[in-house]
Design a protein around this motif. Sequence first.
Motif, PDB file in Angstrom:
ATOM      1  N   PRO A  11     -10.103 -10.361  -6.875  1.00  0.00           N
ATOM      2  CA  PRO A  11     -10.038  -8.945  -6.470  1.00  0.00           C
ATOM      3  C   PRO A  11     -10.569  -8.057  -7.586  1.00  0.00           C
ATOM      4  N   PRO A  12     -11.082  -6.905  -7.224  1.00  0.00           N
ATOM      5  CA  PRO A  12     -11.558  -5.964  -8.243  1.00  0.00           C
ATOM      6  C   PRO A  12     -10.412  -5.562  -9.173  1.00  0.00           C
ATOM      7  N   LEU A  13     -10.756  -5.122 -10.357  1.00  0.00           N
ATOM      8  CA  LEU A  13      -9.767  -4.761 -11.377  1.00  0.00           C
ATOM      9  C   LEU A  13      -8.834  -3.658 -10.889  1.00  0.00           C
ATOM     10  N   ARG A  14      -9.379  -2.694 -10.160  1.00  0.00           N
ATOM     11  CA  ARG A  14      -8.556  -1.577  -9.678  1.00  0.00           C
ATOM     12  C   ARG A  14      -7.448  -2.060  -8.735  1.00  0.00           C
ATOM     13  N   GLN A  15      -7.766  -2.992  -7.858  1.00  0.00           N
ATOM     14  CA  GLN A  15      -6.758  -3.526  -6.947  1.00  0.00           C
ATOM     15  C   GLN A  15      -5.731  -4.349  -7.703  1.00  0.00           C
ATOM     16  N   ALA A  16      -6.150  -5.093  -8.698  1.00  0.00           N
ATOM     17  CA  ALA A  16      -5.214  -5.905  -9.475  1.00  0.00           C
ATOM     18  C   ALA A  16      -4.235  -5.021 -10.242  1.00  0.00           C
ATOM     19  N   VAL A  17      -4.724  -3.939 -10.831  1.00  0.00           N
ATOM     20  CA  VAL A  17      -3.850  -3.020 -11.563  1.00  0.00           C
ATOM     21  C   VAL A  17      -2.902  -2.325 -10.603  1.00  0.00           C
ATOM     22  N   ALA A  18      -3.397  -1.913  -9.445  1.00  0.00           N
ATOM     23  CA  ALA A  18      -2.550  -1.237  -8.458  1.00  0.00           C
ATOM     24  C   ALA A  18      -1.444  -2.158  -7.961  1.00  0.00           C
ATOM     25  N   ARG A  19      -1.724  -3.434  -7.881  1.00  0.00           N
ATOM     26  CA  ARG A  19      -0.717  -4.380  -7.421  1.00  0.00           C
ATOM     27  C   ARG A  19       0.376  -4.591  -8.466  1.00  0.00           C
ATOM     28  N   LEU A  20       0.037  -4.473  -9.740  1.00  0.00           N
ATOM     29  CA  LEU A  20       1.015  -4.693 -10.803  1.00  0.00           C
ATOM     30  C   LEU A  20       1.903  -3.475 -11.053  1.00  0.00           C
ATOM     31  N   LEU A  21       1.419  -2.286 -10.784  1.00  0.00           N
ATOM     32  CA  LEU A  21       2.198  -1.075 -11.016  1.00  0.00           C
ATOM     33  C   LEU A  21       3.237  -0.884  -9.912  1.00  0.00           C
ATOM     34  N   PRO A  22       4.378  -0.246 -10.242  1.00  0.00           N
ATOM     35  CA  PRO A  22       5.360   0.058  -9.196  1.00  0.00           C
ATOM     36  C   PRO A  22       4.827   1.126  -8.238  1.00  0.00           C
ATOM     37  N   ALA A  23       5.542   1.348  -7.173  1.00  0.00           N
ATOM     38  CA  ALA A  23       5.134   2.317  -6.157  1.00  0.00           C
ATOM     39  C   ALA A  23       5.065   3.726  -6.754  1.00  0.00           C
ATOM     40  N   ARG A  24       4.279   4.588  -6.133  1.00  0.00           N
ATOM     41  CA  ARG A  24       4.104   5.952  -6.636  1.00  0.00           C
ATOM     42  C   ARG A  24       5.407   6.735  -6.720  1.00  0.00           C
ATOM     43  N   PRO A  25       6.323   6.625  -5.736  1.00  0.00           N
ATOM     44  CA  PRO A  25       7.587   7.359  -5.889  1.00  0.00           C
ATOM     45  C   PRO A  25       8.392   6.900  -7.104  1.00  0.00           C
ATOM     46  N   VAL A  26       8.338   5.625  -7.423  1.00  0.00           N
ATOM     47  CA  VAL A  26       9.061   5.121  -8.597  1.00  0.00           C
ATOM     48  C   VAL A  26       8.433   5.682  -9.868  1.00  0.00           C
ATOM     49  N   LEU A  27       7.115   5.697  -9.924  1.00  0.00           N
ATOM     50  CA  LEU A  27       6.436   6.278 -11.088  1.00  0.00           C
ATOM     51  C   LEU A  27       6.751   7.764 -11.223  1.00  0.00           C
ATOM     52  N   GLY A  28       6.784   8.479 -10.104  1.00  0.00           N
ATOM     53  CA  GLY A  28       7.128   9.899 -10.135  1.00  0.00           C
ATOM     54  C   GLY A  28       8.539  10.129 -10.625  1.00  0.00           C
ATOM     55  N   PHE A  29       9.474   9.290 -10.176  1.00  0.00           N
ATOM     56  CA  PHE A  29      10.863   9.413 -10.618  1.00  0.00           C
ATOM     57  C   PHE A  29      10.977   9.156 -12.114  1.00  0.00           C
ATOM     58  N   LEU A  30      10.302   8.125 -12.611  1.00  0.00           N
ATOM     59  CA  LEU A  30      10.360   7.823 -14.041  1.00  0.00           C
ATOM     60  C   LEU A  30       9.742   8.942 -14.872  1.00  0.00           C
ATOM     61  N   LEU A  31       8.670   9.521 -14.377  1.00  0.00           N
ATOM     62  CA  LEU A  31       8.039  10.639 -15.065  1.00  0.00           C
ATOM     63  C   LEU A  31       8.971  11.850 -15.088  1.00  0.00           C
TER      64      LEU A  31
END
Length: 93
Positions: A11-31
Amino acid sequence: MPRSSADRSRPPLRQAVARLLPARPVLGFLLLLALLGTLSYAAGAAAGPVAPDLQPAGGTRTGGGTPAGDGDMGGMHGMGGAAPRPVPGGAPR
């Protein structure tokens, strides 16, 4: 130039990174959590110590952090009673 089968299966690098990161709401909460923590730290630092010159009513401190005497507060009848008895194994509670 044709791609090999190995290039198509990876898979392209962008898809691989997106798969490893948590969901956007979780990132927003942590921020948001980090932002609120930073703001509360800044507010506490700006306010300074709560009571920098707090002293006992009698004047200077007496030294140790242990209470004088037995620590009885007086007027608290029944608060320093005997410890409860253990319940025997087969007795109903």
